[in-house]
Motif scaffolding. Structure first.
Motif, PDB file in Angstrom:
ATOM      1  N   LEU A 118      -3.348   6.636   0.944  1.00 56.82           N
ATOM      2  CA  LEU A 118      -4.011   7.083  -0.289  1.00 56.82           C
ATOM      3  C   LEU A 118      -3.585   6.077  -1.624  1.00 56.82           C
ATOM      4  O   LEU A 118      -4.475   5.823  -2.329  1.00 56.82           O
ATOM      5  CB  LEU A 118      -3.734   8.405  -0.722  1.00 56.82           C
ATOM      6  N   ARG A 119      -2.459   5.773  -1.329  1.00 57.51           N
ATOM      7  CA  ARG A 119      -1.839   4.794  -2.499  1.00 57.51           C
ATOM      8  C   ARG A 119      -2.613   3.508  -2.464  1.00 57.51           C
ATOM      9  O   ARG A 119      -3.142   3.056  -3.581  1.00 57.51           O
ATOM     10  CB  ARG A 119      -0.374   4.683  -2.334  1.00 57.51           C
ATOM     11  N   CYS A 175      -1.784  -5.197  -2.176  1.00 57.44           N
ATOM     12  CA  CYS A 175      -0.641  -5.049  -1.640  1.00 57.44           C
ATOM     13  C   CYS A 175       0.450  -4.817  -2.479  1.00 57.44           C
ATOM     14  O   CYS A 175       1.485  -4.032  -2.714  1.00 57.44           O
ATOM     15  CB  CYS A 175      -0.108  -6.128  -0.637  1.00 57.44           C
ATOM     16  N   GLY A 176       0.598  -5.947  -3.595  1.00 55.55           N
ATOM     17  CA  GLY A 176       1.599  -5.798  -4.505  1.00 55.55           C
ATOM     18  C   GLY A 176       1.299  -4.469  -5.403  1.00 55.55           C
ATOM     19  O   GLY A 176       2.672  -3.992  -5.402  1.00 55.55           O
ATOM     20  N   GLN A 177       0.306  -4.086  -5.615  1.00 55.57           N
ATOM     21  CA  GLN A 177       0.290  -2.723  -6.521  1.00 55.57           C
ATOM     22  C   GLN A 177       0.490  -1.662  -5.685  1.00 55.57           C
ATOM     23  O   GLN A 177       0.874  -0.455  -6.129  1.00 55.57           O
ATOM     24  CB  GLN A 177      -0.951  -2.761  -7.262  1.00 55.57           C
ATOM     25  N   SER A 178       0.475  -1.826  -4.208  1.00 53.55           N
ATOM     26  CA  SER A 178       0.658  -0.703  -3.391  1.00 53.55           C
ATOM     27  C   SER A 178       2.339  -0.643  -2.841  1.00 53.55           C
ATOM     28  O   SER A 178       2.688   0.231  -2.156  1.00 53.55           O
ATOM     29  CB  SER A 178      -0.189  -0.778  -2.268  1.00 53.55           C
ATOM     30  N   GLY A 179       2.690  -1.784  -2.779  1.00 50.91           N
ATOM     31  CA  GLY A 179       4.380  -1.940  -2.483  1.00 50.91           C
ATOM     32  C   GLY A 179       4.431  -2.261  -1.103  1.00 50.91           C
ATOM     33  O   GLY A 179       5.288  -1.447  -0.240  1.00 50.91           O
ATOM     34  N   THR A 228       0.909  -5.405   6.811  1.00 48.83           N
ATOM     35  CA  THR A 228       0.765  -3.780   6.852  1.00 48.83           C
ATOM     36  C   THR A 228      -0.633  -3.263   6.357  1.00 48.83           C
ATOM     37  O   THR A 228      -1.123  -2.152   7.076  1.00 48.83           O
ATOM     38  CB  THR A 228       1.986  -3.265   5.849  1.00 48.83           C
ATOM     39  N   PHE A 229      -0.973  -4.058   5.292  1.00 52.12           N
ATOM     40  CA  PHE A 229      -2.484  -3.485   4.733  1.00 52.12           C
ATOM     41  C   PHE A 229      -3.298  -3.543   5.865  1.00 52.12           C
ATOM     42  O   PHE A 229      -4.169  -2.500   5.991  1.00 52.12           O
ATOM     43  CB  PHE A 229      -2.709  -4.529   3.733  1.00 52.12           C
TER      44      PHE A 229
END
Lengths: 232, 232
Positions: A24-25, A48-52, A57-58
């Motif tokens: 969801l994030r 990815c950056g914004q989701s950590g 993994t993305f």
DNA sequence: ACTCTAAGTTGCAGTTGCTGCAAATTGCCT
DNA sequence: AGGCAATTTGCAGCAACTGCAACTTAGAGT
């Protein structure tokens, strides 16, 4: 000590929950970034950056960049609805079918904001809308089957040969594809007009995008009045 | 000497002709390679190699790899057909609209082999079929306009306000999208079944893929008999 | 015939989406 | 604590695609 989670169920969901959470994030990050910078100007790395999470993994979570934006929800047909559809009183095939297909809409307990944001994105990037519709077409065969069954009601008393069945199946297929087109029409009406900037008044915005039920009934009404046109 | 091309016209076409020629050559290479190895196993470099052009030039000709495979033909609506459609006798809107949209089909003076090969590819790779349909949707607005005009015939005598016009436009839009669905249905029937290997007998193959006209009339007939179903 | 100009072609370098593999990390169970 | 399996990650690499600058060619003028 006492708070140690001896209950298996709680922990058993932990993995799954976490997965769902990050999923969801990521979706949220993707959607907000695209709304801000446009599809082409958003890289997977940004998301990815914004989701950590790492890029690798993305791609474990989503097959493609588009998939993350559209969301990973599987648009499968509910068993109960299917039965109800087949057994429903017989004078409203088209409306019923349309309702059945509307499973795309905002589902129970869904993030409202995310949904409308996606709608806005669809308006800005037709390619993504396209992708979404492609998903729809994947359930075509299921729906065709249901329509076929429903068309077959009442014909049981008469003798029916293979040709009849094949013909009815053709009808079901045709109808399904046509209704898919109607569904697309409905979806398009649903999308907020381009460059209508988000006003300061939230209520006005909510008025702009009608409910699923509203859209549905409006479309059905239009469909009815259109089918009654004399010159076909 | 005597064969020196003093005529400007001949030379004037040279550039354009050459372009068209290589374009076709690339399309053929792409299609044949995909048929042989499958979409994912064909690289742009392969196509370039077989076509005798550089990769950079490839992307001058076609925006994407997919574009080269499905062909660059612009599916635009013919002016004459448009007028004919609007003015046609009024009892066959749906069939007429479907005919109008069938501009996708094999056009005058088109490479027959290339066309059927593409059809086969569509059967093997739904994603490409999808791409093709997406092109169709781009002419949606044009067709909607035509349907709108045709629906408006005969209403001229009566007083018509904005609401009427808007409503009629809605009908036109709905009809167009629905017919687009029907068109998709027609296209699907058209595609040769998967894994039916190309038989030694060429005639059998030709029989497998009916003419545009045949498909069209068959679909129209089915549509007619389907619309007359009592339960909508 | 000769040149000049613009259109078309190419190579090159770089970005981005996406994948396989193997190591590192984490979660959960005994 | 210890161990097993699922996730996560880094890294290397491939393929699609783009911008740029150099080069080649075609067609027009002289």
């Amino acid at each position: 000590m006492t708070d140690t989670p001896t209950s298996t169920t709680m922990r058993a969901q932990s993995r799954e929950n976490k997965h769902h959470a990050t999923s969801l994030r990521v979706e949220r990050s993707a959607v907000s970034l695209v709304l801000e910078h446009g599809f082409d100007n958003v890289t997977v790395d940004m998301i990815c950056g914004q989701s950590g999470i790492s890029q690798r993994t993305f791609f474990n979570y989503f097959k493609t960049k588009k998939a993350a934006i559209i969301g990973a929800e599987p648009p499968t047909i509910d068993e109960g609805r299917a039965r109800a559809f087949i057994a429903a009183p017989g004078d409203d095939l088209l409306p019923d079918a349309l309702t059945l297909m509307s499973a795309i809409g905002p589902r129970e307990g869904m993030d409202e904001q995310l949904f409308t944001d996606r709608l806005r994105i669809f308006g800005l990037h037709p390619e993504l809308m396209q992708e979404q519709m492609e998903r729809m077409t994947r359930v075509t065969s299921e729906i065709t089957e249901l329509v076929y069954l429903r068309l077959g009601r009442g014909a049981v008393t008469e003798v029916e040969n293979d040709a009849d069945r094949a013909f009815r199946h053709g009808q079901a297929e045709l109808l399904t594809h046509a209704m898919l087109g109607v569904l697309r029409f409905m979806a398009l009406q649903w999308i907020p007009d381009f460059e209508r900037p988000v006003g300061a008044d939230g209520a006005a915005d909510r008025a702009a995008t009608p409910t699923l039920a509203e859209s549905l009934s409006r479309t059905v009404e239009l469909l009815r009045r259109t089918l009654s046109i004399p010159g076909l």
